[in-house]
Structures are given as C-alpha cells and as structure tokens.
Design an enzyme around this catalytic site. Sequence first.
Site, PDB file in Angstrom:
ATOM      1  N   ASN A  98      12.389 -14.487  -3.869  1.00 29.90           N
ATOM      2  CA  ASN A  98      11.949 -14.206  -2.496  1.00 29.90           C
ATOM      3  C   ASN A  98      12.988 -14.760  -1.521  1.00 29.90           C
ATOM      4  O   ASN A  98      13.579 -15.806  -1.779  1.00 29.90           O
ATOM      5  CB  ASN A  98      10.581 -14.873  -2.243  1.00 29.90           C
ATOM      6  CG  ASN A  98       9.942 -14.402  -0.961  1.00 29.90           C
ATOM      7  OD1 ASN A  98       9.861 -13.203  -0.705  1.00 29.90           O
ATOM      8  ND2 ASN A  98       9.514 -15.336  -0.129  1.00 29.90           N
ATOM      9  N   CYS A 112     -14.905   8.331   3.982  1.00 31.10           N
ATOM     10  CA  CYS A 112     -15.665   8.561   5.212  1.00 31.10           C
ATOM     11  C   CYS A 112     -16.428   7.288   5.581  1.00 31.10           C
ATOM     12  O   CYS A 112     -17.141   6.708   4.759  1.00 31.10           O
ATOM     13  CB  CYS A 112     -16.635   9.721   5.020  1.00 31.10           C
ATOM     14  SG  CYS A 112     -17.721   9.948   6.451  1.00 31.10           S
ATOM     15  N   ILE A 130       0.838  -1.205   0.000  1.00 30.02           N
ATOM     16  CA  ILE A 130       0.000   0.000   0.000  1.00 30.02           C
ATOM     17  C   ILE A 130       0.871   1.253   0.000  1.00 30.02           C
ATOM     18  O   ILE A 130       0.388   2.351   0.217  1.00 30.02           O
ATOM     19  CB  ILE A 130      -0.925   0.025   1.244  1.00 30.02           C
ATOM     20  CG1 ILE A 130      -0.104  -0.158   2.532  1.00 30.02           C
ATOM     21  CG2 ILE A 130      -2.010  -1.046   1.136  1.00 30.02           C
ATOM     22  CD1 ILE A 130      -0.859   0.176   3.794  1.00 30.02           C
ATOM     23  N   HIS A 164      -4.415  -4.617  -2.121  1.00 27.99           N
ATOM     24  CA  HIS A 164      -4.705  -4.287  -0.723  1.00 27.99           C
ATOM     25  C   HIS A 164      -4.986  -2.800  -0.544  1.00 27.99           C
ATOM     26  O   HIS A 164      -4.851  -2.259   0.552  1.00 27.99           O
ATOM     27  CB  HIS A 164      -3.570  -4.746   0.191  1.00 27.99           C
ATOM     28  CG  HIS A 164      -3.476  -6.249   0.299  1.00 27.99           C
ATOM     29  ND1 HIS A 164      -2.352  -6.917   0.691  1.00 27.99           N
ATOM     30  CD2 HIS A 164      -4.415  -7.214   0.041  1.00 27.99           C
ATOM     31  CE1 HIS A 164      -2.582  -8.227   0.682  1.00 27.99           C
ATOM     32  NE2 HIS A 164      -3.819  -8.433   0.285  1.00 27.99           N
ATOM     33  N   GLY A 173       9.322 -10.864  -3.772  1.00 27.19           N
ATOM     34  CA  GLY A 173       9.191 -10.456  -2.373  1.00 27.19           C
ATOM     35  C   GLY A 173       7.858 -10.792  -1.742  1.00 27.19           C
ATOM     36  O   GLY A 173       7.383 -10.066  -0.883  1.00 27.19           O
TER      37      GLY A 173
HETATM   38 ZN    ZN Z   1     -18.819  11.882   5.835  1.00 26.92          ZN
END
Ligand code: ZN
Length: 252
Positions: free
Chosen positions: A217, A126, A102, A118, A191
């Site tokens: 890896n 929100c 990420i 991911h 990896g």
């Molecule tokens: Zn909101």
Amino acid sequence: MLIEKAANLILSSNHAVALTGAGISTPSGIPDFRSTDSGLWHKYNPMEVASLSIFRLKPERFFEWFRPLAKRILFAQPNAAHLALSGLEKLGYLKTIITQNIDGLHQKAGSNLVLEVHGTLNTLTCASCYTQFQVEEYIYPYIHEGKIPHCKNCGGILKPDAILFEEQLPKKTWIQVEKEINKCDLLIVLGSSLEVLPVARLPYQAVSKGAKLVIINNQETYMDIRADVVLHQDVAEALPSIMEQIINVRSL
Ligand SMILES: [Zn+2]
C-alpha cells in the site's frame, strides 16, 4: 529482497487470500471516492451524499454525484495488479479475493472468486418492492442523459447494489469472508489503508489465527508492524514484480 520474500510466502502458502481496496483501482483511473481530496468529488462530502438517508430523501442528488464515477467505472480497464491476481488464481496460488471495490475490475481481469464486501454495480434493487434488475439497460440512459433508473414493476427508484454509508454489508458475502479469513494461511493486503471497518479488522483476525501477512500500500497501515512483508509502493508496480519472481522460481 522484499519482493522475493513476498513471492516465497505465496509459493509456500496453502490458502492465500487477497484483500483489495481503492488503491488497486486508482492506476485504472478510478478515484477513491471516500477521500475528499480527490478533485472530482471535492464539491461534495461523500459521507453525506453517498449515504442511505440522502438516497432515501433526495435520490436525484445521489445520482447526480455518482454519474461521473459510474462513467469512469464503466469504461475502466483492469491494470497490471488486477491481471497479476487473476494469474495467481489460475496458477492455483490464490483462493479468493475479498474486495472493498465496486468497480468489477477483478472480474474484468478474469478473476472468478471475488467477494465484494461493498456490493456491486452490476445489479440494482427497487427501493419499494425489492425486485432486482441487471444494470445493462439502465446504465447508458443514466450516464448519457442523467436518467434516474425506475422499477418496471412499481415505478419505484432503483438503488445500485453498492453499499452506501449507513448501510449494512451484504450478509451472505460477509459469512464467506469470515470463513476465508479463518481458513487462510496467508493474507495479502493490496491498496487498502485499512481504515474502513469492519474490513479493517480482517488482517488482525487472520494474523491472530496464525496467518502470514503481506501488505502492499502507498501509505502506512495500522497492521504494518504485524506484517511479514510491507511494501509502501504502488500495487500495479509491486505485484507484477512478485508475479515475475514466482514464475522464475517455478521454471527453475
Ligand atoms: Zn419496484
């Protein structure tokens, strides 16, 4: 020998796809947050603190745990392996990167075709009204002052669009991943110890459809016995060597 073999597989492929995991980002100073033995996180069990239920119940706990990692990610730079992949894309050899990370380091390295299974830290959503926001204006107050991001529309708490434990993988991205896996004639695993489902089954799926498989890896994976080339090496060392070999062959 294995470096040459891997380079030749890439050179002779028509649709090569890379699958990257935490191991490609550890040389950039980002710890694998799922592994409990990395010093930074041993206070907490990431499976617990980075889960959707804890986020809903005690978001402040999640944000406190995540803060040092967010800081590292913000300042991290791509390493030789990220740059080699971006180079392979520019030369036309690599069609897509599927990543479990990420951290956005593939994009920082200049790769354009990245599927983030991911999720990402670039946007927040929100938890109450589902409005999406860009991370820029929230990241510094959070990292420096520990300020938890709130929605400008309804005051709800904003959740990073990174996928937490117990959370579904992003559907649209996953559809593209399946397409790429079915289309590829070479899959390069970099990896990833192939322990987290459903990503872990992608190499099996690719090989079953006739694709060649290269695995780089540090540790063994369950697919090593099915791979055409296995390198138990740091990706930031192995991949630049493969890249060098490709450039040598091209210039002959
Ligand atoms: Zn909101």
